[in-house]
Design an enzyme around this catalytic site. Structure first.
Site, PDB file in Angstrom:
ATOM      1  CE  LYS A  20      67.158  73.002  54.386  1.00 36.92           C
ATOM      2  NZ  LYS A  20      67.329  74.043  53.358  1.00 36.92           N
ATOM      3  N   GLY A  37      58.201  77.616  58.200  1.00 38.90           N
ATOM      4  CA  GLY A  37      58.021  77.502  56.756  1.00 38.90           C
ATOM      5  C   GLY A  37      56.576  77.211  56.438  1.00 38.90           C
ATOM      6  CD  GLU A  39      56.287  79.784  65.513  1.00 37.64           C
ATOM      7  OE1 GLU A  39      55.286  80.332  65.010  1.00 37.64           O
ATOM      8  OE2 GLU A  39      56.457  79.669  66.728  1.00 37.64           O
ATOM      9  CB  CYS A  86      54.186  84.029  58.581  1.00 35.75           C
ATOM     10  SG  CYS A  86      55.183  84.760  59.878  1.00 35.75           S
ATOM     11  CD  GLU A 117      51.314  81.926  54.004  1.00 33.85           C
ATOM     12  OE1 GLU A 117      51.623  80.766  53.649  1.00 33.85           O
ATOM     13  OE2 GLU A 117      51.858  82.499  54.957  1.00 33.85           O
TER      14      GLU A 117
HETATM   15  P1  NAD Z   1      59.263  76.045  52.895  1.00 32.31           P
HETATM   16  O1  NAD Z   1      58.404  75.192  53.773  1.00 32.31           O
HETATM   17  O2  NAD Z   1      59.252  75.767  51.436  1.00 32.31           O
HETATM   18  O3  NAD Z   1      60.786  75.936  53.345  1.00 32.31           O
HETATM   19  C1  NAD Z   1      61.227  76.253  54.646  1.00 32.31           C
HETATM   20  C2  NAD Z   1      62.502  75.496  54.944  1.00 32.31           C
HETATM   21  O4  NAD Z   1      62.206  74.110  55.013  1.00 32.31           O
HETATM   22  C3  NAD Z   1      63.579  75.648  53.897  1.00 32.31           C
HETATM   23  O5  NAD Z   1      64.850  75.722  54.532  1.00 32.31           O
HETATM   24  C4  NAD Z   1      63.451  74.365  53.097  1.00 32.31           C
HETATM   25  O6  NAD Z   1      64.650  74.005  52.438  1.00 32.31           O
HETATM   26  C5  NAD Z   1      63.108  73.393  54.208  1.00 32.31           C
HETATM   27  N1  NAD Z   1      62.431  72.164  53.770  1.00 32.31           N
HETATM   28  C6  NAD Z   1      61.632  71.978  52.694  1.00 32.31           C
HETATM   29  N2  NAD Z   1      61.233  70.689  52.633  1.00 32.31           N
HETATM   30  C7  NAD Z   1      61.760  70.064  53.708  1.00 32.31           C
HETATM   31  C8  NAD Z   1      61.711  68.723  54.199  1.00 32.31           C
HETATM   32  N3  NAD Z   1      61.033  67.756  53.565  1.00 32.31           N
HETATM   33  N4  NAD Z   1      62.384  68.427  55.339  1.00 32.31           N
HETATM   34  C9  NAD Z   1      63.069  69.382  55.989  1.00 32.31           C
HETATM   35  N5  NAD Z   1      63.178  70.657  55.559  1.00 32.31           N
HETATM   36  C10 NAD Z   1      62.519  70.994  54.432  1.00 32.31           C
HETATM   37  O7  NAD Z   1      58.849  77.548  53.202  1.00 32.31           O
HETATM   38  P2  NAD Z   1      59.378  78.892  52.483  1.00 32.31           P
HETATM   39  O8  NAD Z   1      58.742  78.986  51.126  1.00 32.31           O
HETATM   40  O9  NAD Z   1      60.848  78.986  52.606  1.00 32.31           O
HETATM   41  O10 NAD Z   1      58.765  80.016  53.446  1.00 32.31           O
HETATM   42  C11 NAD Z   1      57.503  80.609  53.269  1.00 32.31           C
HETATM   43  C12 NAD Z   1      56.508  80.012  54.242  1.00 32.31           C
HETATM   44  O11 NAD Z   1      56.989  80.170  55.575  1.00 32.31           O
HETATM   45  C13 NAD Z   1      55.149  80.700  54.227  1.00 32.31           C
HETATM   46  O12 NAD Z   1      54.127  79.729  54.279  1.00 32.31           O
HETATM   47  C14 NAD Z   1      55.148  81.527  55.500  1.00 32.31           C
HETATM   48  O13 NAD Z   1      53.893  81.813  56.037  1.00 32.31           O
HETATM   49  C15 NAD Z   1      55.946  80.653  56.403  1.00 32.31           C
HETATM   50  N6  NAD Z   1      56.492  81.453  57.498  1.00 32.31           N
HETATM   51  C16 NAD Z   1      55.991  81.266  58.754  1.00 32.31           C
HETATM   52  C17 NAD Z   1      56.455  82.040  59.804  1.00 32.31           C
HETATM   53  C18 NAD Z   1      55.922  81.862  61.200  1.00 32.31           C
HETATM   54  O14 NAD Z   1      56.563  82.320  62.145  1.00 32.31           O
HETATM   55  N7  NAD Z   1      54.795  81.214  61.396  1.00 32.31           N
HETATM   56  C19 NAD Z   1      57.452  82.986  59.578  1.00 32.31           C
HETATM   57  C20 NAD Z   1      57.938  83.148  58.277  1.00 32.31           C
HETATM   58  C21 NAD Z   1      57.457  82.361  57.253  1.00 32.31           C
END
Ligand code: NAD
Length: 477
Positions: A171, A224, A246, A280, A381
């Protein structure tokens, strides 16, 4: 207009509700694609398809899976221009970077194709018994990804999952689902059996939550925000599911007085502003030794002013727009908070002027000095193009400042002393340390966070093992 479907059981499908959404280009608000949106019943359908496909896929020979993944990598390369263009148009990444991301995703598939062949176990002789230790695929896995590297981060999950013999439901983020879907379709076109790899679209709290809580999936691999990861871990705990998380980062860069200042300034600018800071492992905090701070800061400013901001489809452009108005607002809030508390603005800090920028979420790369840890950007962040520079004197202070964070994903150190590099690397609380290098990503080495930055590792043989259970078979002779 381009139409992005879901893939369930080998077929491109509409969602059960018949709903769709338009994705708009963050550079100019023009429509990019119509994306079909799923609901909980689509997530369940995809999970069931993956469950159905699991027995055959998990017992297929690793060599067959290896060949399919190599074929998939080749198809991704053939379609790289198309996928990269969609990626740029849906989330604003400059086309050069999008192309690099897609090609790197293909390399990931190649890497895990081979790593899957090296899934060896142990044979232990103990008197009149023998112990065989094997690794087996976990089962159906849910792969949930963010918008900032929608293709590459999915490759880091789909590659090892498929190589291990798992079947999967992916997803992508609702903000940028189009290129990720094309990537999954390309893998599927290599000839995967139906149901092995599925993709559904929809919101996190409906479709995403179903992928987390439905007992069919045995593992959640999530990238995320930390707050979402926390919720996922709690929800997964009810079924004691495996999780790989992650999460967010807040990477420090420490520049010592013996560093190559040009190299450090170059890496700082690339790592703070690349992908508009929406990474990230972006440099979020810059700590520079008092003795070289003026020289270093001047070099950072000069390089920042050289960056070309513009239409991300132009191959000469370094920086495009941010992904959304919300992301840009957060960046402005962090800058305003820092300025209120005494920071000095050295460049940027506003939207660029001109017709080209009028409709996009553009923002100028911003350098600040005189920052301290009371400011939000030094603790949270920002996920925007901001480089806050703070002075330190002495190793102790540098380490204390670098570790003064709840995150622990990546850190960067610039020094010419090998002894110091090792000493400091060992004291920094983070999963990856870059010493005199501005990137910590290498397919051969593990990537993941300490503290609030996550659990588990991606990439390398450890990234493959995250998709496997260990089994001990004891033989009486
Ligand atoms: P997000 O957590 O809002 O969303 C990530 C994904 O999770 C999306 O597909 C979203 O639809 C899904 N999601 C949201 N709520 C959910 C739930 N309750 N159950 C299941 N899935 C759910 O993050 P974002 O805004 O898309 O991404 C940015 C964040 O990601 C930043 O904090 C960044 O640091 C982090 N990030 C981390 C890494 C890493 O490798 N550590 C890499 C890239 C981004």
């Amino acid at each position: 207009m381009y139409r992005s479907m879901m893939l369930i059981n080998g077929e491109q499908v509409e969602g059960a509700s018949g709903r769709s959404e338009i994705i708009h280009n963050p550079a100019n608000q023009e429509p990019v694609a119509e994306v079909v949106i799923g609901d909980v019943s689509d997530a369940v359908r995809a999970l069931e398809a993956a469950r159905h496909a699991f027995p055959e896929w998990s017992s297929s020979s690793p060599k067959i899976r290896c060949n399919l993944l190599h074929d998939a990598a080749e198809i991704v390369r053939q379609r790289a221009d198309h996928i990269a263009e969609l990626l740029t148009m849906e989330m604003g990444k400059p086309i050069r970077d999008s192309r690099r991301e897609v090609l790197s995703a293909a390399d990931s598939l190649d890497y895990f194709a081979e790593e899957g062949l090296r899934n060896t176990g142990d044979w232990i002789a103990t008197g009149d018994t023998r112990s065989i230790v094997t690794k087996q695929p976990i089962g159906v896995v849910s792969l949930i990804t963010p918008w900032n590297y929608p293709v590459e981060l999915l490759a880091w999950k789909a590659g090892p999952a498929l190589a291990a013999g798992c079947t999967a439901v992916a997803k992508p983020s609702s903000l940028a689902p189009v290129a990720a879907t094309e990537f999954i379709m390309a893998i599927n076109d290599a000839g995967l059996p139906p149901g092995v790899l599925n993709i559904v679209h929809g919101s996190g709290d409906t479709v995403g939550a179903e992928l987390v809580t439905n007992p069919i999936s045995r593992k959640i691999s999530f990238t995320g925000e930390t707050s979402t990861g926390r919720w996922i871990m709690e929800a997964a705990a009810r079924h004691l599911k495996r999780v790989s998380l992650e999460l967010g980062g807040h990477a420090p860069m420490i520049v010592f007085d013996d560093a190559d200042i040009d190299a450090a300034a170059g890496a700082c600018v690339r790592r703070a502003f690349g992908n508009m800071g929406q990474v990230c492992i972006s440099v979020n905090r810059v700590y520079v030794d008092d003795a070289i701070a003026d020289d270093f800061t001047e070099k950072v400013i000069r390089r920042t002013l050289d960056l070309r901001i513009g239409n991300p489809l132009d191959p000469e452009v370094d920086l495009g727009p941010m992904v959304s108005g919300a992301q840009r607002r957060k960046t402005v809030e962090h800058i305003e908070d820092a300025l209120r508390k005494g920071a000095r603005l050295l460049c940027g800090g506003r939207e660029p002027e001109g017709d080209l920028f009028a409709k996009g979420y553009y923002f100028m790369p911003t350098v600040l000095s005189d920052v301290d840890h009371t400011m939000r950007m030094m603790r949270e962040e920002t996920f925007g193009p901001v480089a806050p520079i703070m002075r330190f004197s002495g190793e102790e202070e540098a380490v204390r400042l670098a570790n003064d964070t709840e995150y622990g994903l990546a850190a960067y150190i610039y020094t010419d002393s090998m002894r110091r590099a090792i000493r400091i690397s060992e004291r920094i609380e983070a999963g990856s340390i870059g010493v005199n290098v501005g990137s910590v990503i290498d397919h051969h080495a593990p990537f993941g966070g300490w503290k609030q930055s996550g659990i588990g590792r991606e990439l390398s043989h450890r990234g493959l093992e995250e998709y496997m259970e260990i089994k001990h078979i004891r033989l009486g002779l």
